[in-house]
Design a protein around this motif. Sequence first.
Motif, PDB file in Angstrom:
ATOM      1  N   ASN A  97       0.743  -1.011   0.023  1.00 23.03           N
ATOM      2  CA  ASN A  97       0.186  -0.140   0.016  1.00 23.03           C
ATOM      3  C   ASN A  97       0.782   1.394   0.066  1.00 23.03           C
ATOM      4  N   PRO A  98       0.306   2.448  -0.325  1.00 19.38           N
ATOM      5  CA  PRO A  98       1.265   3.497  -0.328  1.00 19.38           C
ATOM      6  C   PRO A  98       1.751   3.951   1.024  1.00 19.38           C
ATOM      7  N   TRP A  99       3.161   3.809   1.079  1.00 19.92           N
ATOM      8  CA  TRP A  99       3.686   3.819   2.218  1.00 19.92           C
ATOM      9  C   TRP A  99       4.142   5.278   2.642  1.00 19.92           C
ATOM     10  N   PRO A 100       3.973   5.685   3.946  1.00 19.86           N
ATOM     11  CA  PRO A 100       3.957   7.368   4.286  1.00 19.86           C
ATOM     12  C   PRO A 100       5.390   7.442   4.916  1.00 19.86           C
ATOM     13  N   HIS A 101       6.179   6.624   5.334  1.00 23.68           N
ATOM     14  CA  HIS A 101       7.387   6.756   6.210  1.00 23.68           C
ATOM     15  C   HIS A 101       8.774   6.631   5.272  1.00 23.68           C
ATOM     16  N   ASP A 102       9.654   7.539   5.261  1.00 24.50           N
ATOM     17  CA  ASP A 102      10.690   7.452   4.389  1.00 24.50           C
ATOM     18  C   ASP A 102      11.886   7.059   5.158  1.00 24.50           C
ATOM     19  N   GLY A 103      11.694   6.629   6.371  1.00 18.25           N
ATOM     20  CA  GLY A 103      12.846   6.355   7.138  1.00 18.25           C
ATOM     21  C   GLY A 103      12.509   5.004   7.964  1.00 18.25           C
ATOM     22  N   GLY A 104      13.501   3.829   7.373  1.00 21.17           N
ATOM     23  CA  GLY A 104      13.640   2.679   7.783  1.00 21.17           C
ATOM     24  C   GLY A 104      14.171   1.613   6.891  1.00 21.17           C
ATOM     25  N   PRO A 105      14.701   0.555   7.273  1.00 21.87           N
ATOM     26  CA  PRO A 105      15.310  -0.794   6.508  1.00 21.87           C
ATOM     27  C   PRO A 105      14.077  -1.341   6.042  1.00 21.87           C
ATOM     28  N   LEU A 106      14.393  -2.202   5.169  1.00 26.88           N
ATOM     29  CA  LEU A 106      13.481  -3.168   4.357  1.00 26.88           C
ATOM     30  C   LEU A 106      14.324  -4.437   4.025  1.00 26.88           C
ATOM     31  N   SER A 107      13.642  -5.426   4.453  1.00 29.01           N
ATOM     32  CA  SER A 107      14.363  -6.778   4.077  1.00 29.01           C
ATOM     33  C   SER A 107      13.449  -7.855   3.792  1.00 29.01           C
ATOM     34  N   VAL A 108      14.215  -8.812   3.097  1.00 28.29           N
ATOM     35  CA  VAL A 108      13.293  -9.976   2.774  1.00 28.29           C
ATOM     36  C   VAL A 108      14.136 -11.168   3.327  1.00 28.29           C
ATOM     37  N   TRP A 109      13.210 -12.340   4.143  1.00 29.47           N
ATOM     38  CA  TRP A 109      13.616 -13.442   4.673  1.00 29.47           C
ATOM     39  C   TRP A 109      12.929 -14.692   4.065  1.00 29.47           C
ATOM     40  N   MET A 110      13.467 -15.693   4.407  1.00 33.86           N
ATOM     41  CA  MET A 110      12.784 -16.976   3.731  1.00 33.86           C
ATOM     42  C   MET A 110      13.214 -18.025   4.670  1.00 33.86           C
ATOM     43  N   VAL A 111      12.369 -19.193   4.970  1.00 31.04           N
ATOM     44  CA  VAL A 111      12.371 -20.162   5.823  1.00 31.04           C
ATOM     45  C   VAL A 111      11.679 -21.586   5.184  1.00 31.04           C
ATOM     46  N   PRO A 212      20.637  -0.433  19.396  1.00 35.14           N
ATOM     47  CA  PRO A 212      20.858   1.231  19.002  1.00 35.14           C
ATOM     48  C   PRO A 212      19.811   1.160  17.579  1.00 35.14           C
ATOM     49  N   GLN A 213      19.865   0.144  16.937  1.00 30.20           N
ATOM     50  CA  GLN A 213      19.258   0.027  15.704  1.00 30.20           C
ATOM     51  C   GLN A 213      17.873   0.009  15.449  1.00 30.20           C
ATOM     52  N   PHE A 214      17.365  -0.091  16.776  1.00 33.02           N
ATOM     53  CA  PHE A 214      15.878  -0.062  17.185  1.00 33.02           C
ATOM     54  C   PHE A 214      15.615   0.927  17.997  1.00 33.02           C
ATOM     55  N   THR A 215      16.291   1.553  18.897  1.00 34.72           N
ATOM     56  CA  THR A 215      16.126   2.543  19.974  1.00 34.72           C
ATOM     57  C   THR A 215      16.319   4.048  19.097  1.00 34.72           C
ATOM     58  N   GLY A 216      17.283   3.860  18.141  1.00 29.49           N
ATOM     59  CA  GLY A 216      17.621   5.331  17.533  1.00 29.49           C
ATOM     60  C   GLY A 216      16.689   5.432  16.727  1.00 29.49           C
ATOM     61  N   SER A 217      16.326   6.711  16.232  1.00 30.92           N
ATOM     62  CA  SER A 217      15.650   7.214  15.320  1.00 30.92           C
ATOM     63  C   SER A 217      16.202   7.394  13.740  1.00 30.92           C
ATOM     64  N   TYR A 218      15.438   7.508  12.674  1.00 27.57           N
ATOM     65  CA  TYR A 218      15.950   7.467  11.407  1.00 27.57           C
ATOM     66  C   TYR A 218      16.660   8.663  11.174  1.00 27.57           C
ATOM     67  N   ASN A 219      16.402   9.642  11.734  1.00 22.31           N
ATOM     68  CA  ASN A 219      17.275  10.838  11.622  1.00 22.31           C
ATOM     69  C   ASN A 219      18.510  11.155  12.309  1.00 22.31           C
ATOM     70  N   ASP A 220      18.424  10.253  13.827  1.00 23.43           N
ATOM     71  CA  ASP A 220      19.792  10.177  14.231  1.00 23.43           C
ATOM     72  C   ASP A 220      20.877   9.324  13.436  1.00 23.43           C
ATOM     73  N   TRP A 221      20.182   8.245  12.996  1.00 21.32           N
ATOM     74  CA  TRP A 221      21.076   7.401  12.051  1.00 21.32           C
ATOM     75  C   TRP A 221      21.469   7.868  10.855  1.00 21.32           C
ATOM     76  N   ARG A 222      20.760   8.600  10.204  1.00 24.00           N
ATOM     77  CA  ARG A 222      21.051   9.572   9.124  1.00 24.00           C
ATOM     78  C   ARG A 222      22.154  10.389   9.257  1.00 24.00           C
ATOM     79  N   ALA A 223      21.953  11.122  10.287  1.00 26.46           N
ATOM     80  CA  ALA A 223      23.071  12.255  10.755  1.00 26.46           C
ATOM     81  C   ALA A 223      24.516  11.407  10.930  1.00 26.46           C
ATOM     82  N   LYS A 224      24.454  10.274  11.703  1.00 26.32           N
ATOM     83  CA  LYS A 224      25.622   9.703  11.986  1.00 26.32           C
ATOM     84  C   LYS A 224      26.274   8.661  11.146  1.00 26.32           C
ATOM     85  N   GLY A 225      25.334   7.939  10.340  1.00 25.99           N
ATOM     86  CA  GLY A 225      25.828   7.063   9.422  1.00 25.99           C
ATOM     87  C   GLY A 225      26.210   5.736   9.941  1.00 25.99           C
TER      88      GLY A 225
END
Length: 237
Positions: A97-111, A212-225
């Motif tokens: 569906n039209p996704w509203p947020h531009d900050g976060g990871p995307l992954s694909v898994w299988m089992v 920290p990958q889950f407690t930090g915000s997208y903006n914080d991670w974007r700033a520090k890389g």
Amino acid sequence: MHSTLLTLPLLLASSLVSAHGGVIGYTIGGKRYTTGHVGSGNDRLKFSPANSLQRAWTGLGPVRSSSSPNIACNTPGTPAHTTIEAAAGAPLTAHWNPWPHDGGPLSVWMVECPGDCATFTSPHTASWFKIHDDGLAGTQKLIKAANSLTVTIPASLKSGNYLIRHEVINLARPPAEFYPECAQIKVTGSGTKSPGPESRSTFANAYKMNLPQFTGSYNDWRAKGGYKLPGPAPWKG
């Protein structure tokens, strides 16, 4: 994806800020399979259960804990009615569906399903392997690609029944919000390989909520890389 979805007004996208982020269709072997639809109001995103290859989701909220049974395939994640053949080495496209947020990871898994995927009721305790990881810019790429993602099923993957899991993690308002979706596929072909233990993990082990990958915000991670999604590296076969 359908042009009607691509032309939905920005107002609808903003109304989905608190909504479920769902995969509403897949393209496999050149054929489109619909698994959800976009409307308005309380029906702004609905699962389509009839002959669906996707495991059921309900409600409009994300999964918020990596230890929840719903972290694997969403809520309630009950087995689907259908399993669709997908050739190893071939593309598979998921449509959101039209996704509203531009900050976060995307992954694909299988089992692997232990037999028929319709009887596989505890995927949250299984050891999954990742085949795709877009990192911090994942949702930006998703939006630019008309809310779709195409991945290639590893050509050497052993044939059999699998769950394929697409996941968006929203970091716009931490802690992380998980939006997983599972579909049931039967991988075909002459592949003979399966990922080893170094390429696998349960989500409870890979996704510790105090990371920290889950407690930090997208903006914080974007700033520090340096953002790296927890869990094993993608398996390429």
